[in-house]
Design a protein around this motif. Sequence first.
Motif, PDB file in Angstrom:
ATOM      1  N   ARG A   4     -45.414 -42.386 -11.731  1.00  0.00           N
ATOM      2  CA  ARG A   4     -44.839 -41.052 -11.529  1.00  0.00           C
ATOM      3  C   ARG A   4     -43.685 -40.783 -12.495  1.00  0.00           C
ATOM      4  NH1 ARG A   4     -43.747 -41.417  -5.199  1.00  0.00           N
ATOM      5  NH2 ARG A   4     -42.882 -43.361  -5.963  1.00  0.00           N
ATOM      6  N   PHE A   5     -43.141 -41.840 -13.075  1.00  0.00           N
ATOM      7  CA  PHE A   5     -42.023 -41.667 -14.007  1.00  0.00           C
ATOM      8  C   PHE A   5     -42.427 -41.954 -15.449  1.00  0.00           C
ATOM      9  CE2 PHE A   5     -40.330 -42.610  -9.810  1.00  0.00           C
ATOM     10  CZ  PHE A   5     -39.630 -41.428  -9.588  1.00  0.00           C
ATOM     11  N   ASP A   6     -43.740 -41.876 -15.676  1.00  0.00           N
ATOM     12  CA  ASP A   6     -44.259 -41.979 -17.042  1.00  0.00           C
ATOM     13  C   ASP A   6     -44.460 -40.546 -17.537  1.00  0.00           C
ATOM     14  OD1 ASP A   6     -45.626 -42.284 -19.382  1.00  0.00           O
ATOM     15  OD2 ASP A   6     -47.267 -43.477 -18.533  1.00  0.00           O
ATOM     16  N   PHE A   7     -43.687 -40.148 -18.539  1.00  0.00           N
ATOM     17  CA  PHE A   7     -43.757 -38.763 -19.023  1.00  0.00           C
ATOM     18  C   PHE A   7     -44.503 -38.653 -20.350  1.00  0.00           C
ATOM     19  CE2 PHE A   7     -40.361 -38.794 -15.928  1.00  0.00           C
ATOM     20  CZ  PHE A   7     -40.653 -37.652 -15.176  1.00  0.00           C
ATOM     21  N   SER A   8     -45.371 -39.622 -20.621  1.00  0.00           N
ATOM     22  CA  SER A   8     -46.164 -39.593 -21.862  1.00  0.00           C
ATOM     23  C   SER A   8     -46.954 -38.294 -21.939  1.00  0.00           C
ATOM     24  CB  SER A   8     -47.148 -40.765 -21.893  1.00  0.00           C
ATOM     25  OG  SER A   8     -46.449 -41.968 -21.814  1.00  0.00           O
ATOM     26  N   GLY A   9     -46.909 -37.674 -23.106  1.00  0.00           N
ATOM     27  CA  GLY A   9     -47.671 -36.452 -23.316  1.00  0.00           C
ATOM     28  C   GLY A   9     -46.994 -35.206 -22.770  1.00  0.00           C
ATOM     29  N   ARG A  10     -45.847 -35.362 -22.124  1.00  0.00           N
ATOM     30  CA  ARG A  10     -45.118 -34.204 -21.591  1.00  0.00           C
ATOM     31  C   ARG A  10     -44.123 -33.694 -22.647  1.00  0.00           C
ATOM     32  NH1 ARG A  10     -45.829 -33.892 -16.015  1.00  0.00           N
ATOM     33  NH2 ARG A  10     -47.753 -35.034 -15.608  1.00  0.00           N
ATOM     34  N   THR A  11     -43.771 -32.423 -22.502  1.00  0.00           N
ATOM     35  CA  THR A  11     -42.788 -31.810 -23.404  1.00  0.00           C
ATOM     36  C   THR A  11     -41.531 -31.463 -22.610  1.00  0.00           C
ATOM     37  OG1 THR A  11     -44.498 -30.889 -24.830  1.00  0.00           O
ATOM     38  CG2 THR A  11     -42.348 -29.815 -24.901  1.00  0.00           C
ATOM     39  N   VAL A  12     -40.398 -31.909 -23.139  1.00  0.00           N
ATOM     40  CA  VAL A  12     -39.112 -31.718 -22.460  1.00  0.00           C
ATOM     41  C   VAL A  12     -38.152 -30.999 -23.418  1.00  0.00           C
ATOM     42  CG1 VAL A  12     -37.134 -32.911 -21.423  1.00  0.00           C
ATOM     43  CG2 VAL A  12     -39.445 -33.841 -21.129  1.00  0.00           C
ATOM     44  N   VAL A  13     -37.489 -29.963 -22.935  1.00  0.00           N
ATOM     45  CA  VAL A  13     -36.506 -29.241 -23.746  1.00  0.00           C
ATOM     46  C   VAL A  13     -35.168 -29.272 -23.027  1.00  0.00           C
ATOM     47  CG1 VAL A  13     -35.906 -27.058 -24.858  1.00  0.00           C
ATOM     48  CG2 VAL A  13     -38.313 -27.712 -24.632  1.00  0.00           C
ATOM     49  N   VAL A  14     -34.118 -29.696 -23.732  1.00  0.00           N
ATOM     50  CA  VAL A  14     -32.790 -29.796 -23.114  1.00  0.00           C
ATOM     51  C   VAL A  14     -31.792 -28.972 -23.936  1.00  0.00           C
ATOM     52  CG1 VAL A  14     -30.992 -31.333 -22.264  1.00  0.00           C
ATOM     53  CG2 VAL A  14     -33.363 -32.146 -22.350  1.00  0.00           C
ATOM     54  N   PHE A  15     -31.340 -27.882 -23.358  1.00  0.00           N
ATOM     55  CA  PHE A  15     -30.291 -27.082 -24.015  1.00  0.00           C
ATOM     56  C   PHE A  15     -28.940 -27.710 -23.698  1.00  0.00           C
ATOM     57  CE2 PHE A  15     -33.711 -24.209 -24.579  1.00  0.00           C
ATOM     58  CZ  PHE A  15     -33.388 -23.498 -25.725  1.00  0.00           C
ATOM     59  N   GLY A  16     -28.120 -27.864 -24.742  1.00  0.00           N
ATOM     60  CA  GLY A  16     -26.875 -28.622 -24.598  1.00  0.00           C
ATOM     61  C   GLY A  16     -27.167 -30.111 -24.582  1.00  0.00           C
ATOM     62  N   GLY A  17     -28.317 -30.497 -25.124  1.00  0.00           N
ATOM     63  CA  GLY A  17     -28.793 -31.879 -24.985  1.00  0.00           C
ATOM     64  C   GLY A  17     -28.345 -32.836 -26.061  1.00  0.00           C
TER      65      GLY A  17
END
Length: 270
Positions: A4-17
């Motif tokens: 459940r904590f494998d984020f392979s293939g996911r896209t993450v965007v962090v503003f102020g990151g």
Amino acid sequence: MDIRFDFSGRTVVVFGGTSGINLAIAEAFAARGAAVAVASRKQANVDAAVQRLGAHGNPVRGFVADVRDPGSVEAVFGAVRSEFGPVDVLVSGAAGNFLAEANELSSNGFKVVVDIDLNGTFHVLRAGFEHLAPGASVINITAPQAVIPVRYQAHVCAAKAGVDQLTRVLALEWGGKGIRVNAIAPGPIAGTEGLARLSPGDDPDGDRSVKTVPLGRFGTKEEIADLAMFLSSSAAAYISGAVIPCDGGGSYESVRGIEEAGRFLASAPR
Ligand code: COA
Ligand code: NAP
């Protein structure tokens, strides 16, 4: 690793990151397989963050953008969408803070914090909406000041209270589309710009304010990142519209350390 904590293939965007808590969040996802994009105002911060995140071997992009400028926020989403596809996790964490009594704060001083924290969060969520993947997780980074009135923090209290309500309203509006919207309210987190700005000037190690935390220590950036991952995982599939403190049990106590800092500054010779 728990799947459940494998984020392979996911896209993450962090503003102020590009620094502090938000960078730790970006790094946690990068370390668990995600393609990660970070955005902030300063090119040097963006470059350093991209280098650090890239060490995990997954795709990384950095953007110079000011959340006060909706156009620059939209440009980030356009580029991310064409390179990485729809956004699975969107974090809005850009913020500004300083200690000032309301009666010594200029209109622009009040406005700048509301513009970054609250209006900036609206710009990020508004522009991001059409780029969110089905089932996306949106996380706003708020603060205990949203619910606890704190002297020397009128601007931050007002701005973050708005962020909390924006979180709840968008959870209502976007829930039907399967999008979850939550917020994290960190307590005092070690080694951050936020804590440095709010620590008493004569107490650089924070010894006095750490005593106000029931668990007896400051939090770590990684503990906030863990909560962000949980909220973005299937383990949190039924959590939306929540504002979750991660504060060692004591936001209500520990914000009083901020008031001590403000009093210290106010009494210091100018
Ligand atoms: N006390 C009172 N007023 C202050 C202040 C302080 N310590 N710092 C800034 N201001 C006022 C300025 O005087 C100015 O008002 P004026 O035009 O009436 O003089 C207004 O705030 C804007 O300041 P400016 O420096 O032009 O803003 P900026 O856009 O360059 O920077 C800040 C934004 C002020 C929020 C800056 O502190 C920042 O960049 N913060 C980001 C990092 C941060 O705060 N991290 C912690 C997150 S919790
Ligand atoms: P930080 O390191 O200063 O992080 C703030 C980030 O926002 C930086 O990357 C900064 O980069 C960026 N930023 C600032 N203004 C911006 C703007 N106008 N547009 C785009 N990016 C902008 O602070 P932090 O202490 O880790 O705080 C992170 C978040 O946690 C904030 O939302 C804060 O309110 C919250 N929080 C922190 C604490 C704590 O103990 N530290 C406690 C409660 C809540 P640039 O300078 O390059 O723009």
